[in-house]
Design a protein around this motif. Structure first.
Motif, PDB file in Angstrom:
ATOM      1  N   MET A  95      43.274  87.095  78.843  1.00  0.00           N
ATOM      2  CA  MET A  95      44.435  86.698  78.069  1.00  0.00           C
ATOM      3  C   MET A  95      45.592  86.266  78.966  1.00  0.00           C
ATOM      4  O   MET A  95      46.463  85.540  78.522  1.00  0.00           O
ATOM      5  CB  MET A  95      44.882  87.853  77.168  1.00  0.00           C
ATOM      6  N   ALA A  96      45.641  86.704  80.213  1.00  0.00           N
ATOM      7  CA  ALA A  96      46.751  86.379  81.111  1.00  0.00           C
ATOM      8  C   ALA A  96      46.744  84.913  81.541  1.00  0.00           C
ATOM      9  O   ALA A  96      47.735  84.447  82.101  1.00  0.00           O
ATOM     10  CB  ALA A  96      46.707  87.285  82.334  1.00  0.00           C
ATOM     11  N   ASP A  97      45.647  84.196  81.270  1.00  0.00           N
ATOM     12  CA  ASP A  97      45.538  82.812  81.705  1.00  0.00           C
ATOM     13  C   ASP A  97      46.663  81.916  81.177  1.00  0.00           C
ATOM     14  O   ASP A  97      47.007  80.922  81.795  1.00  0.00           O
ATOM     15  CB  ASP A  97      44.208  82.205  81.254  1.00  0.00           C
ATOM     16  N   PHE A  98      47.232  82.270  80.042  1.00  0.00           N
ATOM     17  CA  PHE A  98      48.244  81.430  79.408  1.00  0.00           C
ATOM     18  C   PHE A  98      49.608  82.110  79.327  1.00  0.00           C
ATOM     19  O   PHE A  98      50.519  81.588  78.686  1.00  0.00           O
ATOM     20  CB  PHE A  98      47.778  81.009  78.010  1.00  0.00           C
ATOM     21  N   ASP A  99      49.772  83.250  79.965  1.00  0.00           N
ATOM     22  CA  ASP A  99      51.019  84.007  79.867  1.00  0.00           C
ATOM     23  C   ASP A  99      52.237  83.193  80.285  1.00  0.00           C
ATOM     24  O   ASP A  99      53.286  83.253  79.651  1.00  0.00           O
ATOM     25  CB  ASP A  99      50.953  85.295  80.677  1.00  0.00           C
ATOM     26  N   ASP A 100      52.118  82.441  81.373  1.00  0.00           N
ATOM     27  CA  ASP A 100      53.257  81.642  81.831  1.00  0.00           C
ATOM     28  C   ASP A 100      53.654  80.595  80.793  1.00  0.00           C
ATOM     29  O   ASP A 100      54.840  80.374  80.533  1.00  0.00           O
ATOM     30  CB  ASP A 100      52.953  80.971  83.172  1.00  0.00           C
ATOM     31  N   LEU A 101      52.665  79.995  80.166  1.00  0.00           N
ATOM     32  CA  LEU A 101      52.945  78.968  79.159  1.00  0.00           C
ATOM     33  C   LEU A 101      53.502  79.576  77.880  1.00  0.00           C
ATOM     34  O   LEU A 101      54.402  79.012  77.248  1.00  0.00           O
ATOM     35  CB  LEU A 101      51.688  78.158  78.875  1.00  0.00           C
ATOM     36  N   LEU A 102      52.986  80.734  77.484  1.00  0.00           N
ATOM     37  CA  LEU A 102      53.502  81.407  76.295  1.00  0.00           C
ATOM     38  C   LEU A 102      54.934  81.910  76.515  1.00  0.00           C
ATOM     39  O   LEU A 102      55.767  81.849  75.602  1.00  0.00           O
ATOM     40  CB  LEU A 102      52.581  82.543  75.872  1.00  0.00           C
ATOM     41  N   ALA A 103      55.240  82.343  77.723  1.00  0.00           N
ATOM     42  CA  ALA A 103      56.608  82.756  78.038  1.00  0.00           C
ATOM     43  C   ALA A 103      57.548  81.556  77.969  1.00  0.00           C
ATOM     44  O   ALA A 103      58.657  81.641  77.428  1.00  0.00           O
ATOM     45  CB  ALA A 103      56.669  83.413  79.415  1.00  0.00           C
ATOM     46  N   ALA A 104      57.100  80.431  78.500  1.00  0.00           N
ATOM     47  CA  ALA A 104      57.897  79.197  78.433  1.00  0.00           C
ATOM     48  C   ALA A 104      58.076  78.763  76.986  1.00  0.00           C
ATOM     49  O   ALA A 104      59.152  78.299  76.586  1.00  0.00           O
ATOM     50  CB  ALA A 104      57.247  78.092  79.255  1.00  0.00           C
ATOM     51  N   ASN A 105      57.043  78.934  76.180  1.00  0.00           N
ATOM     52  CA  ASN A 105      57.143  78.578  74.768  1.00  0.00           C
ATOM     53  C   ASN A 105      58.150  79.468  74.048  1.00  0.00           C
ATOM     54  O   ASN A 105      58.927  78.985  73.206  1.00  0.00           O
ATOM     55  CB  ASN A 105      55.782  78.665  74.088  1.00  0.00           C
ATOM     56  N   ALA A 106      58.160  80.729  74.354  1.00  0.00           N
ATOM     57  CA  ALA A 106      59.115  81.642  73.720  1.00  0.00           C
ATOM     58  C   ALA A 106      60.545  81.216  74.047  1.00  0.00           C
ATOM     59  O   ALA A 106      61.415  81.209  73.163  1.00  0.00           O
ATOM     60  CB  ALA A 106      58.858  83.076  74.167  1.00  0.00           C
ATOM     61  N   ALA A 107      60.790  80.828  75.286  1.00  0.00           N
ATOM     62  CA  ALA A 107      62.123  80.349  75.682  1.00  0.00           C
ATOM     63  C   ALA A 107      62.451  79.043  74.955  1.00  0.00           C
ATOM     64  O   ALA A 107      63.577  78.845  74.492  1.00  0.00           O
ATOM     65  CB  ALA A 107      62.190  80.156  77.192  1.00  0.00           C
ATOM     66  N   PHE A 108      61.479  78.162  74.840  1.00  0.00           N
ATOM     67  CA  PHE A 108      61.648  76.895  74.122  1.00  0.00           C
ATOM     68  C   PHE A 108      62.009  77.145  72.662  1.00  0.00           C
ATOM     69  O   PHE A 108      62.914  76.512  72.108  1.00  0.00           O
ATOM     70  CB  PHE A 108      60.345  76.087  74.236  1.00  0.00           C
ATOM     71  N   ALA A 109      61.326  78.075  72.035  1.00  0.00           N
ATOM     72  CA  ALA A 109      61.527  78.366  70.612  1.00  0.00           C
ATOM     73  C   ALA A 109      62.911  78.941  70.322  1.00  0.00           C
ATOM     74  O   ALA A 109      63.418  78.794  69.209  1.00  0.00           O
ATOM     75  CB  ALA A 109      60.438  79.319  70.118  1.00  0.00           C
ATOM     76  N   GLU A 110      63.553  79.560  71.335  1.00  0.00           N
ATOM     77  CA  GLU A 110      64.889  80.130  71.133  1.00  0.00           C
ATOM     78  C   GLU A 110      65.924  79.079  70.756  1.00  0.00           C
ATOM     79  O   GLU A 110      66.887  79.369  70.058  1.00  0.00           O
ATOM     80  CB  GLU A 110      65.332  80.881  72.385  1.00  0.00           C
ATOM     81  N   THR A 111      65.734  77.845  71.223  1.00  0.00           N
ATOM     82  CA  THR A 111      66.693  76.774  70.920  1.00  0.00           C
ATOM     83  C   THR A 111      66.038  75.634  70.142  1.00  0.00           C
ATOM     84  O   THR A 111      66.577  74.529  70.083  1.00  0.00           O
ATOM     85  CB  THR A 111      67.303  76.217  72.221  1.00  0.00           C
ATOM     86  N   PHE A 112      64.897  75.908  69.540  1.00  0.00           N
ATOM     87  CA  PHE A 112      64.142  74.887  68.800  1.00  0.00           C
ATOM     88  C   PHE A 112      64.948  74.389  67.610  1.00  0.00           C
ATOM     89  O   PHE A 112      65.451  75.180  66.809  1.00  0.00           O
ATOM     90  CB  PHE A 112      62.813  75.483  68.332  1.00  0.00           C
ATOM     91  N   GLU A 113      65.073  73.065  67.491  1.00  0.00           N
ATOM     92  CA  GLU A 113      65.904  72.474  66.441  1.00  0.00           C
ATOM     93  C   GLU A 113      65.145  71.530  65.509  1.00  0.00           C
ATOM     94  O   GLU A 113      65.763  70.888  64.671  1.00  0.00           O
ATOM     95  CB  GLU A 113      67.073  71.723  67.080  1.00  0.00           C
ATOM     96  N   LEU A 114      63.849  71.432  65.646  1.00  0.00           N
ATOM     97  CA  LEU A 114      63.095  70.488  64.815  1.00  0.00           C
ATOM     98  C   LEU A 114      62.427  71.143  63.611  1.00  0.00           C
ATOM     99  O   LEU A 114      61.690  70.484  62.887  1.00  0.00           O
ATOM    100  CB  LEU A 114      62.045  69.752  65.665  1.00  0.00           C
ATOM    101  N   GLY A 115      62.689  72.410  63.370  1.00  0.00           N
ATOM    102  CA  GLY A 115      62.116  73.087  62.215  1.00  0.00           C
ATOM    103  C   GLY A 115      62.502  72.377  60.923  1.00  0.00           C
ATOM    104  O   GLY A 115      63.653  71.991  60.735  1.00  0.00           O
TER     105      GLY A 115
END
Length: 164
Positions: free
Chosen positions: A1-21
């Protein structure tokens, strides 16, 4: 599961300011862009657009394949597309190699016989670009009101040059 941890962490940061919902998916700038999968290409940035402004279709060589045509037709009729850019690029692997060369390189990497796999190399980029633009302009479901252009993107300068 750790294979994508860096990308999922980056996604979480991205989602904090996501404006296209809730965005309807219409291309706000009325643009569709067909380009290569090459990671040196920032399709939106190279033409001054932002997420939500354009429909983007990427594949090896930036070719107008049947799938790309399908995306363009849907974009034109359902998603506000009025302009289509077809954008291959300099120093492209599928334009700088032959089919046997690519098969050999992939076979060496995979350790398998890959003679059955086709890579759709491009022997003449400008001729192929003209053909691909014609595929769009001649498609019966792409009206004449849609502007279509063929451009070559220079991966070393970031500049687009209209060819067709």
């Amino acid at each position: 599961m750790a294979d994508f941890d860096d990308l999922l962490a980056a996604n979480a940061a991205f989602a904090e300011t996501f404006e296209l919902g809730g965005f309807d998916g219409v291309a706000r700038a009325g643009v569709a862009l067909v380009t290569c999968m090459d990671s040196r290409i920032d399709p939106l940035g190279m033409v001054g657009l932002s997420p939500g402004d354009a429909k983007i279709f990427r594949n090896p060589g930036g070719r107008v394949t049947d799938a790309a045509l399908e995306a363009i037709v849907l974009g034109v009729h359902l998603l506000g597309v009025e302009r289509v850019l077809v954008v291959p690029h300099t120093r492209c692997a599928v334009a700088g190699a032959t089919e046997p060369e690519l098969r050999r390189r992939v076979a060496e990497s995979a350790g398998l016989d890959v003679t059955w796999q086709r890579f759709h190399v491009v022997s003449d980029q400008l001729e192929t670009l003209a053909y691909d633009v014609h595929r769009v302009t001649s498609h019966p479901l792409v009206p004449d009101s849609v502007t279509v252009g063929g451009f070559l993107y220079d991966v070393d300068t970031g500049l687009l040059e209209r060819q067709v």
